[in-house]
Enzyme design. Structure first.
Site, mmCIF file in Angstrom:
data_model
loop_
_atom_site.group_PDB
_atom_site.id
_atom_site.type_symbol
_atom_site.label_atom_id
_atom_site.label_comp_id
_atom_site.label_asym_id
_atom_site.label_seq_id
_atom_site.Cartn_x
_atom_site.Cartn_y
_atom_site.Cartn_z
ATOM 1 N N HIS A 299 0.830 -1.205 0.000
ATOM 2 C CA HIS A 299 0.000 0.000 0.000
ATOM 3 C C HIS A 299 0.866 1.257 0.000
ATOM 4 O O HIS A 299 0.654 2.183 -0.808
ATOM 5 C CB HIS A 299 -0.914 -0.028 1.225
ATOM 6 C CG HIS A 299 -1.950 1.042 1.242
ATOM 7 N ND1 HIS A 299 -3.276 0.814 0.910
ATOM 8 C CD2 HIS A 299 -1.881 2.362 1.558
ATOM 9 C CE1 HIS A 299 -3.961 1.939 1.020
ATOM 10 N NE2 HIS A 299 -3.128 2.896 1.422
ATOM 11 N N GLU A 300 1.857 1.303 0.903
ATOM 12 C CA GLU A 300 2.697 2.503 1.008
ATOM 13 C C GLU A 300 3.571 2.679 -0.229
ATOM 14 O O GLU A 300 3.793 3.803 -0.681
ATOM 15 C CB GLU A 300 3.546 2.454 2.277
ATOM 16 C CG GLU A 300 2.746 2.367 3.565
ATOM 17 C CD GLU A 300 1.646 3.416 3.651
ATOM 18 O OE1 GLU A 300 1.891 4.590 3.309
ATOM 19 O OE2 GLU A 300 0.524 3.065 4.060
ATOM 20 N N HIS A 303 1.624 4.210 -3.044
ATOM 21 C CA HIS A 303 1.409 5.649 -2.899
ATOM 22 C C HIS A 303 2.494 6.470 -3.593
ATOM 23 O O HIS A 303 2.279 7.657 -3.866
ATOM 24 C CB HIS A 303 1.354 6.031 -1.421
ATOM 25 C CG HIS A 303 -0.005 5.915 -0.823
ATOM 26 N ND1 HIS A 303 -1.156 6.347 -1.463
ATOM 27 C CD2 HIS A 303 -0.418 5.415 0.377
ATOM 28 C CE1 HIS A 303 -2.202 6.124 -0.687
ATOM 29 N NE2 HIS A 303 -1.786 5.558 0.429
ATOM 30 N N GLU A 322 -6.106 6.670 -2.128
ATOM 31 C CA GLU A 322 -6.342 5.510 -1.265
ATOM 32 C C GLU A 322 -7.025 4.349 -1.985
ATOM 33 O O GLU A 322 -6.724 3.184 -1.697
ATOM 34 C CB GLU A 322 -7.151 5.939 -0.040
ATOM 35 C CG GLU A 322 -6.479 7.034 0.791
ATOM 36 C CD GLU A 322 -5.110 6.647 1.321
ATOM 37 O OE1 GLU A 322 -4.730 5.458 1.244
ATOM 38 O OE2 GLU A 322 -4.408 7.546 1.815
ATOM 39 N N TYR A 375 -11.519 3.940 0.875
ATOM 40 C CA TYR A 375 -10.455 3.036 0.445
ATOM 41 C C TYR A 375 -11.042 1.845 -0.328
ATOM 42 O O TYR A 375 -10.607 1.536 -1.449
ATOM 43 C CB TYR A 375 -9.695 2.502 1.650
ATOM 44 C CG TYR A 375 -8.855 3.503 2.397
ATOM 45 C CD1 TYR A 375 -7.495 3.267 2.601
ATOM 46 C CD2 TYR A 375 -9.388 4.662 2.946
ATOM 47 C CE1 TYR A 375 -6.707 4.148 3.321
ATOM 48 C CE2 TYR A 375 -8.617 5.552 3.650
ATOM 49 C CZ TYR A 375 -7.269 5.292 3.841
ATOM 50 O OH TYR A 375 -6.496 6.167 4.537
#
Length: 447
Positions: A299-300, A303, A322, A375
């Protein structure tokens, strides 16, 4: 010279922010081009002294203007080298230069300040510069940047940065940017980082701790990590597939948008990982030797494409950050031998069906910016789009979306227009149902 038009939704006046969700953050009348920050941080006592030189361009004639800054003592302010009148009541510095600034003019603001950096309080808790048990971290999304430097705190006002931090030599300092220099002095070390890609203030961070620097993964992209030495073996296991994750995301999304990626593991527990440009920060509680939290690493990293290189023009469009990062988790699960994206979509659609239909994904409102429905329904929107246009068109759409908007700001309307290029039939009905209405649509099953 006649002033140019103000941004949509703006009112005349240099104090007005153009962010519809957070009108108290950000400032009208100018755009920042570059921040030059020179900071001295004392870990004991949590004391920060700074000099900030902010280069900006006037978007209208300015006889006064403002910057966001938290609870520091402002020692002096200069504009283009000349002393300026100012007042500072957290969280705004109001500045009146000795002569007006003309429309289109580039000008420099120099601010000296000092004090104890403290997080900015808001509806999401305390956000920004925060003390660790032994060190400090910055978690600025969405309002925390003024907790450590004067800025125009808007996600869409992206600028370049040069950040110099002097701290006790026992500590490692990491800043979101490329390392430029490191100078050791008596008892302290000065670290210099440069961020030459346009960057939103909330995506800048400083991490200070007793860290060991290790390689995160080999490969085309430099990937390194800063970790507490005692967590070395657990980290190597839990992040052991990070090189494969990077390769998979590059294959699906296009080239990683920065020169390096840094993972920091703080020696404290954190509620959630922290996103910054070219960096992600995890707590020691995100390591357990079982890769329980690997999806958060995905996820990070996602980004960096969605949120950092492509940054929302304002917070209404947060699903573009998100929802996309959440869908990247599902894509990695599929390619790494876990449940398919369709299985994740079915699971989360069933979950969403049990929630009150109160969130409009494309404009959730400030109170629901970080609602899990933004999300999950954002990710479900992408899965519905993929089902409608097919595999080849969907991934071509993602790669071109990333490439064409690299290091720029984006909106939901831009994404809708972009997606329309990849479908032989209109997508308005799909987007209206998934993004513009709170009622949950049925999940399409055909890929």
């Amino acid at each position: 010279m006649t002033p140019g038009p103000l941004p949509v939704g703006a009112r005349p006046g240099a104090d007005h922010s153009t962010d519809p969700y957070l009108p108290g953050h950000g400032n009208g009348g100018y755009r920042v081009l570059h921040y030059d920050l020179d900071l001295d941080y004392r870990v004991t006592g949590n004391r920060l002294a700074g000099k900030a030189v902010v280069t900006a361009r006037a978007a209208q004639p300015l006889s006064r203007f403002t910057l966001d800054l938290g609870q520091f003592r402002v020692q002096d302010v200069k504009v283009d080298g000349r002393p300026a009148k100012f007042t500072h009541r957290p969280d705004k510095i109001r500045i009146k230069p000795d002569k007006p600034i003309g429309y289109g003019s580039t000008f420099k603001i120099e601010i000296r300040y000092a004090g104890r950096p403290t997080p900015i309080s808001g509806r999401w808790g305390d956000i920004g510069w925060d003390e660790l048990t032994d060190g400090a971290l910055v978690a600025s999304q969405p309002i925390g940047a003024p907790s450590w430097f004067p800025c125009n705190d808007l996600p869409g006002d992206k600028a370049t940065f040069l950040v110099t931090v002097t701290a006790p030599s026992a500590y490692t300092v990491l800043v979101t940017g490329d390392p430029v220099a490191q100078r050791r002095g008596p008892g302290s070390t000065t670290w210099v980082y440069e961020r030459d890609e346009p960057t939103a203030p909330y995506l800048m961070g400083v991490q200070v701790g007793r860290y060991e620097l290790v390689e995160l993964a080999p490969g085309r992209v430099v990937q390194r990590a800063a970790i507490p030495p005692r967590l070395r073996s657990t980290f190597r296991h839990d992040f052991g597939r990070h090189g494969e994750i990077m390769i998979a995301l590059e294959r699906m999304l296009g080239p990683y948008p920065f020169r390096e990626y840094v993972v920091v593991v703080a020696d404290d527990d954190l509620d959630d990982p922290i996103e910054a440009q070219g960096m992600a920060v995890f707590g020691r509680n995100h390591l357990d030797g079982r890769r329980t939290h690997e999806r958060l690493a995905v996820h990070e990293l996602a980004h960096q494409w969605f949120g950092n290189s492509l940054t929302v023009a304002d917070w209404r469009h947060i699903w573009l950050n998100e929802g996309f990062a959440t869908y990247a988790e599902w894509l990695w699960s599929a390619v790494s031998g876990g449940p398919t994206a369709a299985a994740h979509a079915a699971q989360w659609h069933a979950w969403a069906a049990r929630q009150p239909a109160v969130v409009t994904v494309a404009d959730p409102g400030v109170d629901r910016m970080f609602d899990p429905l933004v999300y999950k329904r954002g990710a479900l929107t992408l899965h519905a789009l993929r089902s409608r246009i097919g595999e080849a068109a969907f991934f071509a759409l993602l790669r071109s979306w990333v490439a064409e908007h690299r290091h720029r700001t984006v909106t939901t309307e831009q994404f809708r227009e972009h997606a329309a290029r990849f479908a032989p039939y209109p997508l308005d009905g799909l987007f209206d149902a998934w993004l513009d209405r709170p009622e949950l649509p049925a999940l399409p099953w055909t890929l």
